[in-house]
Design a protein around this motif. Structure first.
Motif, PDB file in Angstrom:
ATOM      1  N   GLN A   1      42.964  27.108  46.886  1.00  0.00           N
ATOM      2  CA  GLN A   1      44.423  27.273  47.036  1.00  0.00           C
ATOM      3  C   GLN A   1      45.086  27.776  45.765  1.00  0.00           C
ATOM      4  OE1 GLN A   1      42.741  24.391  47.530  1.00  0.00           O
ATOM      5  NE2 GLN A   1      42.733  24.134  49.756  1.00  0.00           N
ATOM      6  N   PHE A   2      44.307  28.178  44.752  1.00  0.00           N
ATOM      7  CA  PHE A   2      44.776  28.744  43.487  1.00  0.00           C
ATOM      8  C   PHE A   2      45.404  27.694  42.559  1.00  0.00           C
ATOM      9  CE2 PHE A   2      45.807  32.497  46.455  1.00  0.00           C
ATOM     10  CZ  PHE A   2      44.479  32.883  46.492  1.00  0.00           C
ATOM     11  N   ASN A   3      46.373  26.878  43.056  1.00  0.00           N
ATOM     12  CA  ASN A   3      47.019  25.859  42.221  1.00  0.00           C
ATOM     13  C   ASN A   3      47.678  26.444  40.972  1.00  0.00           C
ATOM     14  OD1 ASN A   3      46.119  24.057  44.101  1.00  0.00           O
ATOM     15  ND2 ASN A   3      44.896  22.817  42.708  1.00  0.00           N
ATOM     16  N   LEU A   4      48.302  27.609  41.130  1.00  0.00           N
ATOM     17  CA  LEU A   4      49.108  28.191  40.055  1.00  0.00           C
ATOM     18  C   LEU A   4      50.548  27.712  40.192  1.00  0.00           C
ATOM     19  CD1 LEU A   4      47.758  31.853  40.236  1.00  0.00           C
ATOM     20  CD2 LEU A   4      47.163  30.131  38.518  1.00  0.00           C
ATOM     21  N   VAL A   5      51.337  27.917  39.139  1.00  0.00           N
ATOM     22  CA  VAL A   5      52.773  27.663  39.217  1.00  0.00           C
ATOM     23  C   VAL A   5      53.406  28.966  39.687  1.00  0.00           C
ATOM     24  CG1 VAL A   5      54.835  26.917  38.000  1.00  0.00           C
ATOM     25  CG2 VAL A   5      52.588  26.019  37.325  1.00  0.00           C
ATOM     26  N   PRO A   6      53.850  29.059  40.944  1.00  0.00           N
ATOM     27  CA  PRO A   6      54.215  30.358  41.538  1.00  0.00           C
ATOM     28  C   PRO A   6      55.293  31.124  40.789  1.00  0.00           C
ATOM     29  CG  PRO A   6      54.039  28.659  43.232  1.00  0.00           C
ATOM     30  CD  PRO A   6      53.976  27.967  41.913  1.00  0.00           C
ATOM     31  N   ARG A   7      56.324  30.434  40.290  1.00  0.00           N
ATOM     32  CA  ARG A   7      57.452  31.119  39.670  1.00  0.00           C
ATOM     33  C   ARG A   7      57.261  31.337  38.163  1.00  0.00           C
ATOM     34  NH1 ARG A   7      61.825  31.406  42.956  1.00  0.00           N
ATOM     35  NH2 ARG A   7      63.289  31.515  41.210  1.00  0.00           N
ATOM     36  N   MET A   8      56.133  30.899  37.653  1.00  0.00           N
ATOM     37  CA  MET A   8      55.827  31.089  36.231  1.00  0.00           C
ATOM     38  C   MET A   8      55.039  32.379  36.044  1.00  0.00           C
ATOM     39  SD  MET A   8      53.789  28.461  33.731  1.00  0.00           S
ATOM     40  CE  MET A   8      55.102  27.231  33.818  1.00  0.00           C
ATOM     41  N   ASP A   9      55.219  33.036  34.905  1.00  0.00           N
ATOM     42  CA  ASP A   9      54.493  34.286  34.673  1.00  0.00           C
ATOM     43  C   ASP A   9      52.996  34.017  34.516  1.00  0.00           C
ATOM     44  OD1 ASP A   9      53.776  34.182  31.669  1.00  0.00           O
ATOM     45  OD2 ASP A   9      55.907  33.714  31.675  1.00  0.00           O
ATOM     46  N   LEU A  44      39.359  40.467  32.649  1.00  0.00           N
ATOM     47  CA  LEU A  44      39.297  40.345  34.101  1.00  0.00           C
ATOM     48  C   LEU A  44      40.046  41.463  34.825  1.00  0.00           C
ATOM     49  CD1 LEU A  44      39.631  36.488  34.640  1.00  0.00           C
ATOM     50  CD2 LEU A  44      37.635  37.869  34.073  1.00  0.00           C
ATOM     51  N   GLY A  45      40.554  42.416  34.057  1.00  0.00           N
ATOM     52  CA  GLY A  45      41.160  43.592  34.677  1.00  0.00           C
ATOM     53  C   GLY A  45      42.569  43.417  35.181  1.00  0.00           C
ATOM     54  N   ILE A  46      43.285  42.390  34.703  1.00  0.00           N
ATOM     55  CA  ILE A  46      44.638  42.148  35.211  1.00  0.00           C
ATOM     56  C   ILE A  46      45.635  41.907  34.078  1.00  0.00           C
ATOM     57  CG2 ILE A  46      44.062  41.342  37.536  1.00  0.00           C
ATOM     58  CD1 ILE A  46      44.139  38.477  36.453  1.00  0.00           C
ATOM     59  N   ALA A  47      45.378  42.459  32.894  1.00  0.00           N
ATOM     60  CA  ALA A  47      46.292  42.251  31.768  1.00  0.00           C
ATOM     61  C   ALA A  47      47.664  42.841  32.038  1.00  0.00           C
ATOM     62  CB  ALA A  47      45.698  42.855  30.490  1.00  0.00           C
ATOM     63  N   GLU A  48      47.723  43.894  32.846  1.00  0.00           N
ATOM     64  CA  GLU A  48      49.016  44.518  33.138  1.00  0.00           C
ATOM     65  C   GLU A  48      49.904  43.622  34.001  1.00  0.00           C
ATOM     66  OE1 GLU A  48      46.482  45.500  36.653  1.00  0.00           O
ATOM     67  OE2 GLU A  48      46.210  45.303  34.491  1.00  0.00           O
ATOM     68  N   GLN A  49      49.339  42.559  34.539  1.00  0.00           N
ATOM     69  CA  GLN A  49      50.107  41.619  35.363  1.00  0.00           C
ATOM     70  C   GLN A  49      50.649  40.438  34.543  1.00  0.00           C
ATOM     71  OE1 GLN A  49      50.509  42.640  38.389  1.00  0.00           O
ATOM     72  NE2 GLN A  49      48.844  44.130  38.518  1.00  0.00           N
ATOM     73  N   ALA A  50      50.424  40.432  33.238  1.00  0.00           N
ATOM     74  CA  ALA A  50      50.712  39.248  32.422  1.00  0.00           C
ATOM     75  C   ALA A  50      52.157  38.776  32.517  1.00  0.00           C
ATOM     76  CB  ALA A  50      50.355  39.524  30.957  1.00  0.00           C
ATOM     77  N   SER A  51      53.105  39.698  32.622  1.00  0.00           N
ATOM     78  CA  SER A  51      54.520  39.310  32.613  1.00  0.00           C
ATOM     79  C   SER A  51      55.085  39.033  33.998  1.00  0.00           C
ATOM     80  CB  SER A  51      55.352  40.407  31.945  1.00  0.00           C
ATOM     81  OG  SER A  51      55.234  41.622  32.677  1.00  0.00           O
ATOM     82  N   LYS A  52      54.286  39.250  35.029  1.00  0.00           N
ATOM     83  CA  LYS A  52      54.760  39.049  36.403  1.00  0.00           C
ATOM     84  C   LYS A  52      54.641  37.582  36.810  1.00  0.00           C
ATOM     85  CE  LYS A  52      53.518  43.687  38.057  1.00  0.00           C
ATOM     86  NZ  LYS A  52      52.699  44.436  39.045  1.00  0.00           N
ATOM     87  N   ARG A  53      55.492  37.175  37.740  1.00  0.00           N
ATOM     88  CA  ARG A  53      55.329  35.852  38.321  1.00  0.00           C
ATOM     89  C   ARG A  53      54.030  35.796  39.113  1.00  0.00           C
ATOM     90  NH1 ARG A  53      61.226  34.141  40.869  1.00  0.00           N
ATOM     91  NH2 ARG A  53      62.327  33.798  38.872  1.00  0.00           N
ATOM     92  N   ALA A  54      53.396  34.652  39.088  1.00  0.00           N
ATOM     93  CA  ALA A  54      52.128  34.498  39.804  1.00  0.00           C
ATOM     94  C   ALA A  54      52.297  34.751  41.298  1.00  0.00           C
ATOM     95  CB  ALA A  54      51.562  33.102  39.563  1.00  0.00           C
ATOM     96  N   GLU A  55      53.442  34.370  41.858  1.00  0.00           N
ATOM     97  CA  GLU A  55      53.662  34.521  43.288  1.00  0.00           C
ATOM     98  C   GLU A  55      53.757  35.985  43.716  1.00  0.00           C
ATOM     99  OE1 GLU A  55      57.268  32.451  44.102  1.00  0.00           O
ATOM    100  OE2 GLU A  55      58.522  33.789  42.877  1.00  0.00           O
ATOM    101  N   ALA A  56      53.950  36.912  42.758  1.00  0.00           N
ATOM    102  CA  ALA A  56      54.066  38.327  43.087  1.00  0.00           C
ATOM    103  C   ALA A  56      52.706  39.008  43.218  1.00  0.00           C
ATOM    104  CB  ALA A  56      54.907  39.039  42.017  1.00  0.00           C
ATOM    105  N   LEU A  57      51.648  38.315  42.872  1.00  0.00           N
ATOM    106  CA  LEU A  57      50.309  38.906  42.884  1.00  0.00           C
ATOM    107  C   LEU A  57      49.632  38.725  44.233  1.00  0.00           C
ATOM    108  CD1 LEU A  57      50.961  38.845  39.852  1.00  0.00           C
ATOM    109  CD2 LEU A  57      48.599  38.108  39.432  1.00  0.00           C
ATOM    110  N   SER A  58      48.647  39.571  44.495  1.00  0.00           N
ATOM    111  CA  SER A  58      47.835  39.416  45.697  1.00  0.00           C
ATOM    112  C   SER A  58      46.938  38.195  45.550  1.00  0.00           C
ATOM    113  CB  SER A  58      46.959  40.659  45.904  1.00  0.00           C
ATOM    114  OG  SER A  58      45.956  40.729  44.894  1.00  0.00           O
ATOM    115  N   GLY A  59      46.337  37.776  46.664  1.00  0.00           N
ATOM    116  CA  GLY A  59      45.450  36.622  46.620  1.00  0.00           C
ATOM    117  C   GLY A  59      44.286  36.811  45.666  1.00  0.00           C
TER     118      GLY A  59
END
Length: 272
Positions: free
Chosen positions: A86-94, A132-147
């Motif tokens: 279930q990932f267990n990330l903080v969705p609204r956090m970058d 891991l190939g996702i450094a360009e996503q660093a500033s985005k909220r976790a909830e904005a990413l694909s699964g």
């Protein structure tokens, strides 16, 4: 070295894990397969000390981790990273902050409250995301990413802990085939390149056959198979699942992109 000795977990009159024993030497990639309710997740939770065992020992380099309490248990958990379905990330956090949360238990309450991170920690988080190939996503909220991207953030958070062992509980069960392959390729690379033991509960036999050095099959809380992927015959699968099963030949692995530059502007903002 990991030594599991006669480990049992009971809930009332039912044994979720029933007197299992096995030994793993070196940084192997171990897959645990079985039907839902076979005891796979319960075992991983005992290893990570999220659930207490009823009896038995789990020794890592000769130290039994089951009796650990308080600070000693938290220290062990920092060396034994857990990846959840279930990932267990903080969705609204970058994304970068989610990765940095892998070292929360090494920080003071004040630092955590005000989201204060050292330069070295921030740069390490960005470097792991780059790997891991996702450094360009660093500033985005976790909830904005694909699964699939979110699961790679979870893996990055685990690597931030610098663990001896990575436990993955059905890490690709909710992903499409392409993202599932990317996530499994990532875990395999970490296993091979870093020399970290990976123990993963897996849903499909073909995934276990493709990625694992060793496969443990569980049924009704007990180990009914322990061998190599090549030994996973239809008869063995029937013993594990109680039904006919077949294998798909492994396809060619898709390489994980590693040529993306880290988000230097975002890193600078966090370091300001």
């Amino acid at each position: 070295m990991l030594q599991v000795r006669n480990v049992t977990k009971t809930f009332g009159q039912r044994s979720a894990v029933d007197d299992i024993s096995f030994t793993v030497e070196g940084p192997a990639f171990v897959g645990i397969i079985g039907r839902s309710g076979a005891g796979k997740s319960t075992f991983l939770r005992m290893m990570n000390r999220l659930t207490n065992a009823t009896t038995g020992q789990i020794l890592v380099d000769g130290r039994d981790i089951l009796p650990l309490r308080g600070a000693a248990r938290r220290q062990w958990q920092s060396h034994c990273a857990m990846i959840f379905q279930q990932f267990n990330l903080v969705p609204r956090m970058d994304v970068a902050s989610n990765v940095l949360h892998g070292i929360l238990n090494r920080r003071s309450t004040l630092q955590t409250m005000f989201n204060l991170w050292s330069r070295s920690d921030i740069m390490r988080a960005i470097e792991i995301l780059e790997r891991l190939g996702i450094a360009e996503q660093a500033s985005k909220r976790a909830e904005a990413l694909s699964g699939g991207q979110q699961q790679r953030v979870v893996i990055a958070r685990a690597l931030m802990q610098d663990p001896k062992i990575i436990l993955a509980d059905e890490p690709i069960a909710s992903l499409d085939p392409m993202n599932a392959q990317i996530v499994m390729d990532t875990l395999k690379r970490i296993n091979v390149e870093d020399g970290r033991m990976v123990i993963a509960n897996l849903h499909t036999l073909d995934t276990a056959r493709r990625y694992c050095d060793r496969v443990i099959g569980m049924r009704d809380g007990r180990i009914v198979f322990d061998g190599t992927p090549a030994q996973l015959s239809t008869g063995v699968a029937r013993d594990i699942y109680g039904a006919d099963a077949s294998f798909n030949e492994a396809a060619t692995s898709t390489a994980i992109p590693t040529d993306k530059a880290p988000d230097d502007a975002y890193a600078a903002r966090m370091l300001a």
